[in-house]
Design an enzyme around this catalytic site. Structure first.
Site, short mmCIF file in Angstrom:
data_model
loop_
_atom_site.label_atom_id
_atom_site.label_comp_id
_atom_site.label_asym_id
_atom_site.label_seq_id
_atom_site.Cartn_x
_atom_site.Cartn_y
_atom_site.Cartn_z
N HIS A 1 0.74 -1.28 0.19
CA HIS A 1 0.51 -0.46 -0.24
C HIS A 1 0.91 0.85 -0.13
O HIS A 1 2.08 1.53 0.40
CB HIS A 1 -0.58 -0.43 1.24
CG HIS A 1 -1.65 1.20 1.37
ND1 HIS A 1 -3.25 1.04 0.52
CD2 HIS A 1 -1.25 2.38 1.92
CE1 HIS A 1 -3.55 1.98 0.49
NE2 HIS A 1 -3.00 2.99 1.32
N CYS A 2 0.40 2.11 -1.30
CA CYS A 2 1.83 3.17 -1.23
C CYS A 2 0.99 4.45 -0.30
O CYS A 2 -0.13 5.74 -0.83
CB CYS A 2 1.51 4.01 -2.29
SG CYS A 2 2.76 4.96 -2.45
N PRO A 3 1.33 5.28 0.58
CA PRO A 3 0.64 5.75 1.47
C PRO A 3 1.04 7.48 0.41
O PRO A 3 0.20 8.51 0.95
CB PRO A 3 1.35 6.29 3.21
CG PRO A 3 2.49 5.85 2.57
CD PRO A 3 2.52 4.28 1.49
#
Length: 98
Positions: free
Chosen positions: A48-50
């Protein structure tokens, strides 16, 4: 019928390497995983890329890699500008103010 071909993926079971996700109530392909941040199953899940605000998987890996290349190019451009050109520009500004 043939109209339900897209739904067939949800019915595959462990004999084909698929796992059941109780949270999403679907069978995941072998390369998928459930993202705890987005609460969805993502095929080819990487992370998951913030910074992008989404899960990175098989469908958007190219966009993620493009995002990384662009911000790295900008970082190097800004660093080179500040380190090498910034000082000469500031000296030029100082001379005009005198």
């Amino acid at each position: 019928g043939d109209d339900d071909d897209d739904d067939d993926n949800d019915c595959r079971g462990p004999e084909e390497g698929w796992r059941y996700c109780a949270i999403c109530d679907v069978h995941q392909p072998p390369t998928a995983a459930h993202c705890p941040d987005c609460q969805v199953c993502v095929d080819g899940y990487d992370h998951h890329c913030p910074w992008m605000g989404i899960c990175i998987g098989k469908r958007n890996m190219k966009a993620f890699m493009t995002f990384n290349v662009v911000w790295l190019l900008y970082f190097f451009y800004a660093t080179i500008w500040v380190v090498f050109l910034g000082e000469s520009v500031m000296h030029t500004v100082d001379k005009h103010e005198e």
